[in-house]
Enzyme design. Sequence first.
Site, PDB file in Angstrom:
ATOM      1  N   HIS A 177     -45.291  37.895  32.387  1.00  0.00           N
ATOM      2  CA  HIS A 177     -46.249  38.081  31.297  1.00  0.00           C
ATOM      3  C   HIS A 177     -45.663  39.033  30.262  1.00  0.00           C
ATOM      4  O   HIS A 177     -44.671  39.728  30.503  1.00  0.00           O
ATOM      5  CB  HIS A 177     -47.600  38.598  31.813  1.00  0.00           C
ATOM      6  CG  HIS A 177     -47.583  39.974  32.402  1.00  0.00           C
ATOM      7  ND1 HIS A 177     -48.728  40.671  32.710  1.00  0.00           N
ATOM      8  CD2 HIS A 177     -46.554  40.801  32.751  1.00  0.00           C
ATOM      9  CE1 HIS A 177     -48.422  41.853  33.218  1.00  0.00           C
ATOM     10  NE2 HIS A 177     -47.116  41.948  33.251  1.00  0.00           N
ATOM     11  N   CYS A 196     -43.634  46.922  28.306  1.00  0.00           N
ATOM     12  CA  CYS A 196     -44.341  45.682  28.625  1.00  0.00           C
ATOM     13  C   CYS A 196     -44.547  44.786  27.399  1.00  0.00           C
ATOM     14  O   CYS A 196     -44.953  43.635  27.539  1.00  0.00           O
ATOM     15  CB  CYS A 196     -45.688  45.991  29.265  1.00  0.00           C
ATOM     16  SG  CYS A 196     -45.552  46.830  30.858  1.00  0.00           S
ATOM     17  N   HIS A 202     -41.738  40.065  31.249  1.00  0.00           N
ATOM     18  CA  HIS A 202     -41.198  40.548  32.526  1.00  0.00           C
ATOM     19  C   HIS A 202     -42.077  39.978  33.633  1.00  0.00           C
ATOM     20  O   HIS A 202     -43.150  39.426  33.370  1.00  0.00           O
ATOM     21  CB  HIS A 202     -41.185  42.080  32.586  1.00  0.00           C
ATOM     22  CG  HIS A 202     -42.548  42.685  32.464  1.00  0.00           C
ATOM     23  ND1 HIS A 202     -43.202  42.794  31.260  1.00  0.00           N
ATOM     24  CD2 HIS A 202     -43.400  43.173  33.412  1.00  0.00           C
ATOM     25  CE1 HIS A 202     -44.395  43.348  31.454  1.00  0.00           C
ATOM     26  NE2 HIS A 202     -44.542  43.567  32.747  1.00  0.00           N
ATOM     27  N   HIS A 204     -43.719  39.864  37.918  1.00  0.00           N
ATOM     28  CA  HIS A 204     -44.247  40.597  39.070  1.00  0.00           C
ATOM     29  C   HIS A 204     -44.455  39.633  40.234  1.00  0.00           C
ATOM     30  O   HIS A 204     -44.708  38.441  40.038  1.00  0.00           O
ATOM     31  CB  HIS A 204     -45.597  41.237  38.750  1.00  0.00           C
ATOM     32  CG  HIS A 204     -45.560  42.269  37.678  1.00  0.00           C
ATOM     33  ND1 HIS A 204     -45.039  43.529  37.848  1.00  0.00           N
ATOM     34  CD2 HIS A 204     -45.990  42.220  36.386  1.00  0.00           C
ATOM     35  CE1 HIS A 204     -45.155  44.219  36.731  1.00  0.00           C
ATOM     36  NE2 HIS A 204     -45.730  43.440  35.820  1.00  0.00           N
ATOM     37  N   ASP A 242     -48.716  30.462  39.784  1.00  0.00           N
ATOM     38  CA  ASP A 242     -47.433  30.774  40.421  1.00  0.00           C
ATOM     39  C   ASP A 242     -46.251  30.249  39.610  1.00  0.00           C
ATOM     40  O   ASP A 242     -46.247  29.107  39.150  1.00  0.00           O
ATOM     41  CB  ASP A 242     -47.400  30.182  41.832  1.00  0.00           C
ATOM     42  CG  ASP A 242     -46.253  30.722  42.661  1.00  0.00           C
ATOM     43  OD1 ASP A 242     -45.891  31.909  42.509  1.00  0.00           O
ATOM     44  OD2 ASP A 242     -45.706  29.954  43.477  1.00  0.00           O
ATOM     45  N   HIS A 243     -45.243  31.121  39.439  1.00  0.00           N
ATOM     46  CA  HIS A 243     -44.020  30.771  38.711  1.00  0.00           C
ATOM     47  C   HIS A 243     -44.317  30.260  37.293  1.00  0.00           C
ATOM     48  O   HIS A 243     -43.765  29.250  36.853  1.00  0.00           O
ATOM     49  CB  HIS A 243     -43.165  29.762  39.493  1.00  0.00           C
ATOM     50  CG  HIS A 243     -42.453  30.388  40.648  1.00  0.00           C
ATOM     51  ND1 HIS A 243     -43.085  30.724  41.813  1.00  0.00           N
ATOM     52  CD2 HIS A 243     -41.151  30.762  40.798  1.00  0.00           C
ATOM     53  CE1 HIS A 243     -42.214  31.270  42.659  1.00  0.00           C
ATOM     54  NE2 HIS A 243     -41.030  31.316  42.053  1.00  0.00           N
ATOM     55  N   GLU A 289     -50.282  44.533  41.183  1.00  0.00           N
ATOM     56  CA  GLU A 289     -49.210  44.075  40.316  1.00  0.00           C
ATOM     57  C   GLU A 289     -47.853  44.597  40.773  1.00  0.00           C
ATOM     58  O   GLU A 289     -46.835  43.912  40.670  1.00  0.00           O
ATOM     59  CB  GLU A 289     -49.504  44.544  38.893  1.00  0.00           C
ATOM     60  CG  GLU A 289     -48.544  44.070  37.840  1.00  0.00           C
ATOM     61  CD  GLU A 289     -48.969  44.538  36.463  1.00  0.00           C
ATOM     62  OE1 GLU A 289     -49.603  43.733  35.746  1.00  0.00           O
ATOM     63  OE2 GLU A 289     -48.692  45.701  36.118  1.00  0.00           O
TER      64      GLU A 289
END
Length: 317
Positions: A177, A196, A202, A204, A242-243, A289
């Site tokens: 994100h 950020c 980046h 998580h 996801d991903h 996170e």
Amino acid sequence: MAAPPASPVPAPPAAPGQAAHGRGRPCVITRRATFSASHRYWLPELTPEQNQARFGACSLEPGHGHNYELIVAMGGGLDADGMVLNLSDVKHAIRDQVTGQLDFRCLNGVWPEFDLQRPEAMLPTTEGLALAIWRRLAPHLPLMGLRLHETDTLWADVLGDSMEAFLTIRTHFAAAHRLARPELSSEQNDAIYGKCARPHGHGHNYLLEVTVRGAIDPRTGMVCDLAALQQQVDALVVEPFDHTFLNKDVAHFATTVPTAENIALHIADLLSAPVAELGATLHKIRLQESPNNAAEVFAEVPQLGMRPQALEALAGA
């Protein structure tokens, strides 16, 4: 349990306005215990095909096992020795009433609560077992809450002798994100979000905990269909998130900054109605996170009479 013996050493005079050794001041303590046991989900009033459809692999004979972890929260005023309870007495009560009876046993046969030939018995689910443990410990300890971990991704909390429990499942997803508001300049976003806000984002590895609340079915021992709950979380959250690059791949975050708080809120919005359709109430979403950052969203108004300090003690144990 018998009260602990009086201290043989006289207590020193208390400071003005303060009892000696904190005597009488309230405190919550926790005790952890472990046991290993097996169980099987099988109702004799159902056909083999119905049991298989209802309980899946958990219906297979002769059952399967878990390494259970039990956390007991107790509360009360401190005694003259500065204790809520003598921990030796606590240890022996838990061993005598619970772990000594359940360790290396098959739960379906060890307690009458789970003897399914009796019409009033229930399956030894996580939440059903937690309730049975509460009822066996309550005459011996000043209970405030129990948490029973069946695995590190499934646990149940009970806060009293009612048929209500909290059931939590834990799962994970990986996503990227970027934290930036499109109406602000790069300099303004940098000032608010720091690293950020970098343009390429980046990632998580998110840990997601979903807690639901509901009445324990007196026969199945379930707050809701666990497999169905896991399927809804997978279908509505894990698979779509996801991903992905959340800002670009999840429509909601095209206009909402995907902070941990906003992600948790969106997950709560996605799951509230499906959980209700399963017969339970979505209670809380916790999204971790990183090891240092997490967000919690409570999806319902706290119940009157709930003891949040008990849940907090269980969570921190």
